[in-house]
Design a protein around this motif. Structure first.
Motif, mmCIF file in Angstrom:
data_model
loop_
_atom_site.group_PDB
_atom_site.id
_atom_site.type_symbol
_atom_site.label_atom_id
_atom_site.label_comp_id
_atom_site.label_asym_id
_atom_site.label_seq_id
_atom_site.Cartn_x
_atom_site.Cartn_y
_atom_site.Cartn_z
ATOM 1 N N VAL A 41 0.854 -1.185 0.000
ATOM 2 C CA VAL A 41 0.000 0.000 0.000
ATOM 3 C C VAL A 41 0.889 1.233 0.000
ATOM 4 C CG1 VAL A 41 -1.736 1.290 1.307
ATOM 5 C CG2 VAL A 41 -1.851 -1.201 1.211
ATOM 6 N N GLU A 42 0.512 2.197 -0.829
ATOM 7 C CA GLU A 42 1.247 3.459 -0.912
ATOM 8 C C GLU A 42 1.483 4.046 0.479
ATOM 9 O OE1 GLU A 42 0.218 7.001 -3.726
ATOM 10 O OE2 GLU A 42 -1.051 7.200 -1.944
ATOM 11 N N LYS A 43 2.685 4.591 0.696
ATOM 12 C CA LYS A 43 3.015 5.227 1.966
ATOM 13 C C LYS A 43 3.693 6.560 1.660
ATOM 14 C CE LYS A 43 5.389 4.489 6.310
ATOM 15 N NZ LYS A 43 6.376 3.707 7.035
ATOM 16 N N LEU A 44 3.031 7.647 2.080
ATOM 17 C CA LEU A 44 3.568 8.986 1.839
ATOM 18 C C LEU A 44 3.698 9.754 3.150
ATOM 19 C CD1 LEU A 44 1.487 9.881 -1.342
ATOM 20 C CD2 LEU A 44 3.956 9.539 -1.226
ATOM 21 N N ASP A 45 4.521 10.777 3.117
ATOM 22 C CA ASP A 45 4.708 11.656 4.272
ATOM 23 C C ASP A 45 3.351 12.201 4.703
ATOM 24 O OD1 ASP A 45 5.701 13.360 6.186
ATOM 25 O OD2 ASP A 45 7.069 14.419 4.841
ATOM 26 N N ASP A 46 3.137 12.376 6.009
ATOM 27 C CA ASP A 46 1.847 12.862 6.506
ATOM 28 C C ASP A 46 1.774 14.385 6.575
ATOM 29 O OD1 ASP A 46 3.487 13.296 8.653
ATOM 30 O OD2 ASP A 46 2.292 12.172 10.097
ATOM 31 N N SER A 47 2.757 15.076 5.981
ATOM 32 C CA SER A 47 2.677 16.535 5.890
ATOM 33 C C SER A 47 3.191 16.968 4.516
ATOM 34 C CB SER A 47 3.485 17.212 6.994
ATOM 35 O OG SER A 47 4.854 16.935 6.835
ATOM 36 N N ARG A 48 2.644 18.066 4.042
ATOM 37 C CA ARG A 48 3.014 18.566 2.715
ATOM 38 C C ARG A 48 2.815 20.076 2.688
ATOM 39 N NH1 ARG A 48 0.078 16.434 -2.829
ATOM 40 N NH2 ARG A 48 1.625 17.173 -4.315
ATOM 41 N N LEU A 49 3.799 20.769 2.147
ATOM 42 C CA LEU A 49 3.719 22.214 1.975
ATOM 43 C C LEU A 49 3.683 22.493 0.473
ATOM 44 C CD1 LEU A 49 3.777 24.948 3.476
ATOM 45 C CD2 LEU A 49 6.252 24.957 3.078
ATOM 46 N N LYS A 50 2.652 23.204 0.007
ATOM 47 C CA LYS A 50 2.485 23.489 -1.417
ATOM 48 C C LYS A 50 2.526 25.002 -1.632
ATOM 49 C CE LYS A 50 -1.487 21.088 -2.056
ATOM 50 N NZ LYS A 50 -2.486 20.248 -2.738
ATOM 51 N N ILE A 51 3.265 25.435 -2.663
ATOM 52 C CA ILE A 51 3.384 26.867 -2.964
ATOM 53 C C ILE A 51 3.117 27.088 -4.457
ATOM 54 C CG2 ILE A 51 4.874 28.893 -2.917
ATOM 55 C CD1 ILE A 51 6.462 27.453 -0.686
ATOM 56 N N PRO A 52 1.903 27.520 -4.805
ATOM 57 C CA PRO A 52 1.626 27.921 -6.189
ATOM 58 C C PRO A 52 1.693 29.442 -6.337
ATOM 59 C CG PRO A 52 -0.423 27.396 -5.070
ATOM 60 C CD PRO A 52 0.692 27.239 -4.067
ATOM 61 N N ILE A 53 2.304 29.896 -7.419
ATOM 62 C CA ILE A 53 2.376 31.318 -7.743
ATOM 63 C C ILE A 53 1.845 31.448 -9.169
ATOM 64 C CG2 ILE A 53 3.899 33.301 -8.085
ATOM 65 C CD1 ILE A 53 5.868 31.860 -6.153
ATOM 66 N N SER A 54 0.870 32.335 -9.372
ATOM 67 C CA SER A 54 0.262 32.418 -10.700
ATOM 68 C C SER A 54 0.051 33.855 -11.147
ATOM 69 C CB SER A 54 -1.071 31.671 -10.727
ATOM 70 O OG SER A 54 -2.001 32.284 -9.870
ATOM 71 N N MET A 55 -0.130 33.963 -12.459
ATOM 72 C CA MET A 55 -0.405 35.251 -13.077
ATOM 73 C C MET A 55 -1.461 35.037 -14.155
ATOM 74 S SD MET A 55 2.017 37.770 -15.294
ATOM 75 C CE MET A 55 1.713 37.010 -16.868
ATOM 76 N N ARG A 56 -2.446 35.918 -14.167
ATOM 77 C CA ARG A 56 -3.499 35.903 -15.173
ATOM 78 C C ARG A 56 -3.495 37.276 -15.828
ATOM 79 N NH1 ARG A 56 -7.540 32.176 -15.472
ATOM 80 N NH2 ARG A 56 -7.080 31.287 -13.437
ATOM 81 N N TRP A 57 -3.518 37.319 -17.170
ATOM 82 C CA TRP A 57 -3.500 38.590 -17.878
ATOM 83 C C TRP A 57 -4.484 38.518 -19.030
ATOM 84 C CZ3 TRP A 57 -1.276 40.086 -22.804
ATOM 85 C CH2 TRP A 57 -1.206 41.475 -22.982
ATOM 86 N N ASN A 58 -5.447 39.444 -19.056
ATOM 87 C CA ASN A 58 -6.442 39.518 -20.118
ATOM 88 C C ASN A 58 -6.296 40.853 -20.834
ATOM 89 O OD1 ASN A 58 -7.352 37.113 -19.080
ATOM 90 N ND2 ASN A 58 -9.108 37.991 -18.052
ATOM 91 N N TYR A 59 -6.490 40.831 -22.142
ATOM 92 C CA TYR A 59 -6.310 42.044 -22.925
ATOM 93 C C TYR A 59 -7.316 42.056 -24.076
ATOM 94 C CZ TYR A 59 -3.947 45.659 -25.640
ATOM 95 O OH TYR A 59 -3.651 46.802 -26.319
ATOM 96 N N TYR A 60 -7.959 43.190 -24.281
ATOM 97 C CA TYR A 60 -8.865 43.355 -25.416
ATOM 98 C C TYR A 60 -8.029 43.736 -26.641
ATOM 99 C CZ TYR A 60 -13.110 43.009 -22.681
ATOM 100 O OH TYR A 60 -14.128 42.538 -21.884
#
Length: 183
Positions: A41-60
């Motif tokens: 059975v899969e065994k993974l660490d019981d803690s996880r730190l996630k950091i997403p950084i994003s940019m959204r740009w819309n232009y007419y």
């Protein structure tokens, strides 16, 4: 334009009990009964730190065409790094119809504890291990098109079930279709 950064901390049972890992003592030529006995059975660490950084740009680009872009960088404490980029071009065909072709590309590195079939050592068992391909090294893309119908007066009106005496309105309806591929 929109810039976004998050820090997400997870703790608890982060493994999935239906994911199985086969160590180097298993062979693809083994029968199902033998493989069942050799699975872990899969065994993974019981803690996880996630950091997403994003940019959204819309232009007419003009009165009828918009450019919608998105980029995200992601990293976590399990060793995954990922990049996602997408572009969409909504085009007003008439006052009622919008057509939106789109494209999305994603690439990521594998988690430190990801092992393909037969890669993890049975004699020197790692502390954590998974064979979940969502945690593997992969590339994917999605290409498609969307259609939206938006009449000026809306599609239809009805009495609101949530606000007594008020009228609700359907403003538009849309349909999106896409082709998705993953390595």
């Amino acid at each position: 334009a929109l810039f976004s950064a998050e820090v997400v901390s997870q703790s608890g049972l982060l493994s999935t009990p239906f994911h199985r890992v086969f160590f180097d003592d298993a062979s693809i030529n083994d029968d199902m009964a033998t493989l069942r006995g050799l699975s872990h059975v899969e065994k993974l660490d019981d803690s996880r730190l996630k950091i997403p950084i994003s940019m959204r740009w819309n232009y007419y680009l003009n009165d009828f065409v918009r450019l919608k872009t998105f980029y995200r960088f992601y990293t976590d404490s399990w060793g995954i790094s990922a990049h996602t980029a997408s572009i969409e071009l909504p085009m007003m065909i008439s006052q009622l119809f919008i057509v939106s072709p789109f494209f999305r590309y994603h690439t990521q590195t594998a988690a430190d504890d990801f092992y393909k079939f037969g890669q993890a050592s049975a004699t020197n068992t790692p502390e954590f291990y998974t064979s979940d391909y969502d945690l593997s090294d992969f590339d994917s893309y999605k290409v498609g098109i969307g259609f939206q119908y938006s009449p000026v007066m809306g599609i239809g009106k009805f009495k609101s079930p949530f606000r007594k005496g008020k009228v609700a309105q359907f403003k538009s309806i849309g349909l999106r279709a896409a082709y998705y591929d993953r390595s």
